[in-house]
Design a protein around this motif. Structure first.
Motif: not given
Lengths: 352, 352, 352
Positions: A216-219, A221-222, A225, A228, A230, A235-239, A248, B38-39, B42, B44, B212, B214, B216, B219, B290, C218
């Motif tokens: 899953e996306e949350a998994e 991403q967690i 992150r 650390q 980056t 992480f950035n669905l918008h781009t 992503r 942190m998870g 993120g 730092r 950016g 995004t 979930e 999260e 995002t 998730a």
């Protein structure tokens, strides 16, 4: 007044041979990280899961998973090495030198060991050796990695190409000291989940790890992150929605950790990853994909000075959205089969 | 027989000036919470990430993130203050008084300091000062907050309006003692990720934090439960699907923490949030959005008695689904630009 | 060469009465697990949330949630008991025998206490008594469970049916020693969130826990991996998409924990689950569903030798996608109402 204090990342022409990059951010590993690592991937190796089991066989307590250590050491290099990278091309000479326990603080330094501009003058390959250390300066992990990095300016002059000679195999004599002398009589094979030891595996043996795990996306991403790491693409669905894949891209290390956790089913006693001989992310993993894995035993080796444990060099292959009963790999020597995501060449350690 | 033991929350007419609300549930902060923080976001900043870094500069160990402390203290107030709230109107006079370390137990008490019925007689504004304390009774955080709360009964009589006079700026002389006297010579700017200190920032400087993130559903739900914040709108799709937005609304603190974590890129050494002068959630954040952020330096101040650290008063702006290269803020003095979610006025502390 | 080292699970004919199954993997519980448990479900019972609260009333520190212990003990049994199970039929005689604290290591052994082939010869019911122990061998939890398991071979001969006589109610005289002698004068009802004690509840009282919680993929995957529960149906969308429901099925324990966490609202001081008299997963929970819960007090009992705490036998009912103001349960004695997922009969303990 606009600030220039944000990190633009390094471009190809910013690197020089012998350059030392001291990465931010030092990070204390905790039992919280260990719990999250378990929750995110589901590893079941007894040594890393149980203080009691680890103590019984000679550890001071349960060490953290070798791959958690890898991800933490690796994550720190991203802002300096791969922020402007197009592709992560490979790994070599990865060695776990010490066990890491909760409470230790990890930091990473990289040295530039190779630079080779591509013929298009727009990109080049940067080779680094990254070294993770604990709070006392002891080396815990070392590995080489090469990435394709953009040039800021196509016309910028660069030096002569330097391509480091990297071994395609770590020799067991070079293994670190992560595994203490084991009290093998105290190693409980029932609790470990299988009676299969080092001696029970044969070169050429292939193991379908059977289970599949949907991501899953949350998994991811967690997880990413937590390390650390980056890199924007994770992480950035918008781009990324406007990018190459429209979504992503999962950090490659998540695929490695999922495959490793799945490998418990059939490699239950291979509790330690001693070395990464090489690795390639063949295809990207996305949220919604289901990860399967299989292992082939490539080589079997004694470890100099050790009667308690032996090493297996294995190919760990991760595949998406198809089971591994057919051991999907390559359709010809240069072409990976559809669905193959990861081709990882590692040394794992088991009791003898 | 139906029970009346469930908490219906307080309505406007249930509050009176001077009322003390002792909130459930006391909560021991652990390394597990730190890892999850942190998870989930993120961050730092080196001081909160590394025991070794923190110790070197004078802390006993790494303190928890100031915003993690804020969320834990805040979360407890929800069942008593904002269960029947329509809107969270503002914050003021927020001060972090002490560093909090894993193992400490936080609890919260609020005092009603203002009450003003709205002209429609259906709602009113409740002003509270909430105080978080550790297990020894030491104050760790204090802030004021005002929310619009429903009346149970439109005709219920209420007292004369009392509107507290709240400062629009915490003075640096009122800062707490969260930062020990720093051994500044041991502050490693490479490990911290940037050489920019307090003296390098200028009033009027604007920093686009570039990255950016995004969000979930899993999260923000995990984060908000971690703080034991029970506001229904964050968790219940079954009811929210029929509600104003047709989906779950993310706890505003998640937006604050994401923006703060993103601000590391450009504010790497601003490791401590000393005060929240004011804050406004301009627009809701939803899963799938995002988050981007930018900072403007509003004021630069010495801290009385401190030569080691200085303070920057900054405006931290969080924006959704558009990058911050254009520093989106307001289209006119009273109107926020599309996409702006958060307008937060805080004091951050950096080495000098 | 294809390996046969992966675990195929046990089939009905592989079991025999009196068989002892020593399950992998021992697992040290940490503060990280506790934080994740909080983040995933949002429990707010003061005893488990606060070391300071727990110490004040007589615990050495905050114990872990009884259900976290249950899930950890249970998860280990899956590879040996329910990998080839079709259905989890029931629980009985569940007793929490000791409090568990972070740092303790849990492992599980099961004994086969019943076997009964079904008339179709394709499946049978396996009854086990599972016992969780800590690193010192002390029993922390014991429960019976029966599952319907496939036969590998329809024609395989099996023994005469043995159906164990299981009690439908744990007697309070059989409760474990999880709750120390309480310093009841130090029990702070404000911090605990309610003044309602054991004496305030009446048999027949029904409590709508009001709040609803929507579950994400998730979340249940992280939870279930945390317990090292490997049942395929929870994780593998690739296969489950073609399965009976077209999607992943949530581990039943997630439903139990969500219902228990919701039950805080109205049962704030019922801080300990002493026993599971019986339980049935009436309908599956899926990601996207919103979980509601209600409680009925079935019985009220003193606990022999205890003046500090008393026990309530309650029915905890979890319902999906409808609120519990109407206490949805059964439409006739044999038929559950639409939406009911869980019918759990437990003993909870409260201060007197």
């Amino acid at each position: 007044m606009t600030s220039s204090k944000t990190n633009p990342g390094n471009f190809f022409e910013d690197y020089h041979i012998g350059q030392i990059l001291k990465h931010a951010t030092p990070r204390t590993v905790t039992e919280g990280d260990v719990a999250l690592y378990m929750g995110l991937y589901g590893p079941r190796f007894a040594v890393q899961s149980s203080d009691a089991f680890a103590k019984a066989i000679g550890y001071p307590r349960a060490p953290i998973d070798d791959l958690l250590m890898f991800h933490l050491v690796f994550g720190k290099t991203v802002p300096d090495i791969s922020l402007n990278a197009i592709a992560n091309l490979g790994y070599a000479e990865g060695r776990v030198m010490r066990a890491v326990y909760p409470g230790e603080t990890l930091s990473t330094v990289s040295e530039v060991i190779g630079l080779k501009e591509n013929s298009n003058k727009e990109t080049g390959t940067v080779y680094v050796r990254s070294t993770g250390r604990n709070q006392d300066g002891d080396i815990v992990l070392q590995y080489c990695r090469w990435v394709m990095v953009r040039k800021r300016d196509k016309s910028a002059p660069v030096g002569d190409p330097v391509v480091p000679k990297l071994k395609d195999r770590v020799d067991p004599s070079e293994f670190g000291a992560a595994v203490p002398a084991l009290k093998t009589e105290a190693y409980d094979y029932d609790l470990a989940g299988s009676a299969s030891r080092w001696g029970d595996y044969e070169v050429g043996e292939r193991i379908d790890h059977v289970d599949g795990m949907t991501l899953e996306e949350a998994e991811h991403q967690i997880a990413t992150r937590l390390y650390q790491n980056t890199a924007k693409v994770h992480f950035n669905l918008h781009t990324e929605a406007k990018g190459r894949f429209g979504k992503r891209i999962v950090y490659g290390g998540v695929c490695i950790s999922l495959a490793r956790a799945l490998s418990f089913n059939g490699m239950n006693n291979a509790f330690h990853v001693a070395a990464i001989n090489g690795g390639r992310h063949v295809a990207p993993l996305f949220a919604g994909d289901t990860v399967y894995a299989w292992t082939e035993v490539l080589e079997k080796a004694e470890i100099p000075g050790r009667k308690d444990v032996g090493a297996l060099r294995t190919r760990l292959v991760a595949v998406k959205n198809q089971d591994c009963s057919g051991f999907p790999y390559k359709t010809d020597p240069k072409t990976y089969a559809d669905g193959v995501m990861l081709d990882l060449d590692i040394w794992v350690v088991l009791p003898r």
